[in-house]
Design a protein around this motif. Sequence first.
Motif, mmCIF file in Angstrom:
data_model
loop_
_atom_site.group_PDB
_atom_site.id
_atom_site.type_symbol
_atom_site.label_atom_id
_atom_site.label_comp_id
_atom_site.label_asym_id
_atom_site.label_seq_id
_atom_site.Cartn_x
_atom_site.Cartn_y
_atom_site.Cartn_z
ATOM 1 N N ARG B 53 0.840 -1.203 0.000
ATOM 2 C CA ARG B 53 0.000 0.000 0.000
ATOM 3 C C ARG B 53 0.876 1.255 0.000
ATOM 4 O O ARG B 53 0.604 2.222 -0.705
ATOM 5 C CB ARG B 53 -0.904 -0.021 1.232
ATOM 6 C CG ARG B 53 -2.155 0.804 1.041
ATOM 7 C CD ARG B 53 -3.082 0.744 2.223
ATOM 8 N NE ARG B 53 -2.459 1.189 3.439
ATOM 9 C CZ ARG B 53 -2.367 0.477 4.565
ATOM 10 N NH1 ARG B 53 -2.875 -0.738 4.607
ATOM 11 N NH2 ARG B 53 -1.788 0.962 5.635
ATOM 12 N N LEU B 54 1.943 1.220 0.779
ATOM 13 C CA LEU B 54 2.831 2.388 0.859
ATOM 14 C C LEU B 54 3.509 2.653 -0.481
ATOM 15 O O LEU B 54 3.636 3.798 -0.899
ATOM 16 C CB LEU B 54 3.904 2.173 1.940
ATOM 17 C CG LEU B 54 3.422 2.275 3.382
ATOM 18 C CD1 LEU B 54 4.535 1.891 4.340
ATOM 19 C CD2 LEU B 54 2.948 3.683 3.689
ATOM 20 N N ILE B 55 3.941 1.590 -1.144
ATOM 21 C CA ILE B 55 4.598 1.786 -2.447
ATOM 22 C C ILE B 55 3.604 2.388 -3.443
ATOM 23 O O ILE B 55 3.917 3.306 -4.177
ATOM 24 C CB ILE B 55 5.197 0.460 -2.964
ATOM 25 C CG1 ILE B 55 6.382 0.074 -2.087
ATOM 26 C CG2 ILE B 55 5.636 0.580 -4.417
ATOM 27 C CD1 ILE B 55 6.972 -1.281 -2.392
ATOM 28 N N GLY B 56 2.383 1.865 -3.406
ATOM 29 C CA GLY B 56 1.350 2.399 -4.304
ATOM 30 C C GLY B 56 1.039 3.858 -4.005
ATOM 31 O O GLY B 56 0.621 4.603 -4.883
ATOM 32 N N ALA B 57 1.238 4.270 -2.742
ATOM 33 C CA ALA B 57 0.872 5.634 -2.346
ATOM 34 C C ALA B 57 2.063 6.582 -2.338
ATOM 35 O O ALA B 57 1.955 7.707 -1.861
ATOM 36 C CB ALA B 57 0.235 5.598 -0.958
ATOM 37 N N LEU B 58 3.199 6.153 -2.871
ATOM 38 C CA LEU B 58 4.370 7.045 -2.897
ATOM 39 C C LEU B 58 4.014 8.349 -3.608
ATOM 40 O O LEU B 58 3.297 8.330 -4.601
ATOM 41 C CB LEU B 58 5.530 6.365 -3.641
ATOM 42 C CG LEU B 58 6.356 5.354 -2.839
ATOM 43 C CD1 LEU B 58 7.264 4.556 -3.771
ATOM 44 C CD2 LEU B 58 7.178 6.025 -1.764
ATOM 45 N N PRO B 59 4.512 9.472 -3.102
ATOM 46 C CA PRO B 59 4.117 10.749 -3.721
ATOM 47 C C PRO B 59 4.745 10.941 -5.103
ATOM 48 O O PRO B 59 5.826 10.424 -5.372
ATOM 49 C CB PRO B 59 4.657 11.797 -2.746
ATOM 50 C CG PRO B 59 5.756 11.115 -2.017
ATOM 51 C CD PRO B 59 5.429 9.658 -1.973
#
Lengths: 221, 194
Positions: B53-59
Amino acid sequence: MFHEKEKPPPNQSAHPSTPTSIGSGTLLRETVERACTKDRLAFSSLYEHYKDPLGKRLAYLIGDKDIAYELYQELFISFWKRLPMPPPLNFEAWLYRIARNLAFDYLRRVKRLEFSPLPEQEISESGASPLSDPLGTMGHEERVCEMMCVQQALAEMSPQYRICVLLQDLWGYSQHEIAESLGISESTVSANVSRGHKQLRVAYRNMMNAESASRKGGQMR
Amino acid sequence: MTRPLHIPCTEWAEMLAAHEETLSPSDRAALEAHLSTCPACSLARTDYRMMRRLIGALPAPAFPPGLSPRLLSLWEEEDGHELDERQQLHSFAGNGEVRFQPELEDTKQPGNHESSSEAVLSDDASATREEEACVDQTLYCRECDKPFLFTASEEAFYRQRGVRSRPGRCPACRARRKNAAPLDDPHRLQQEQP
């Protein structure tokens, strides 16, 4: 690829362009069709529309924001010079595939292995996507810190693992597609993703632990 | 000896780190059964899900605002070529005399090119007003001193991108300057490296 002469950007600050919301349905389709008939405004709209989603995919895959911007421009210049007729049915997948190939060409040519995380200020200004925190339990500062940790963990990961992890988790490709595009076996992709996730998890946990320890230390003082 | 909480069982480690969608239904069922009894593996799975999820949400990186300067200069070049062709036609019109008659023979209507996508893109009524104010102009090149046509639609196009100044050079001189080898271009040096 980078031989075209760079011109300083014209005075665009008077009319800052805002990403035009063309969604993903009929409006996008119409814009693509117009762009493919050399309609410059429709084309500009596509350029703005994909800046964020495609820009970040390129930036993290390449590991350098400035080179990603060059590739993004290159992508749209090639697109303009060879406008597909009829327009591809799944335009987005088509565009992403060309972008991915441009990135691979670049990585093969320069054998780039480094990964430069985005500066903290830029992450902070981007609002550190609340997507990372669906329950909304974290403050802005914590989200920024978390994003910094993920980026640092990606930077520490072996490049061959990082590419597979990013293609899967950021670009959304299946392991079969990744194997085809990289010319390696599916089992290698699977192993790379799995090892990459393990490295990422260890690095991320260590950093988050160190971060929370330093915060606690700061509070005690 | 107790295992540290964050290390999953060796026999399940590979399956946990793999993408869940790639597991067969039987593997997934076996994994779920194991997770219900193993806190370490359960924590590992939560971590992996969060990682994705964090990788998908990288800015997204902040790219420079506005259109690509390289794209704009490509378009400018194309306009230059188009204008050159039209000028040649104009010059040979009439009695075979070499003349320049942009006002009489240019039939291109201002804003025609842009109008097709106005519904999609134009949310600024003032931009349309500005377009109406544009007229075809004959300018003189600062290099070769020859007259050239700066059409209303070209002016409207550049205005929309915030460029309000008129071109100083004719399309031919512009193209010549652009084609001159950019020896000081850092990208060219980069390309020539082995």
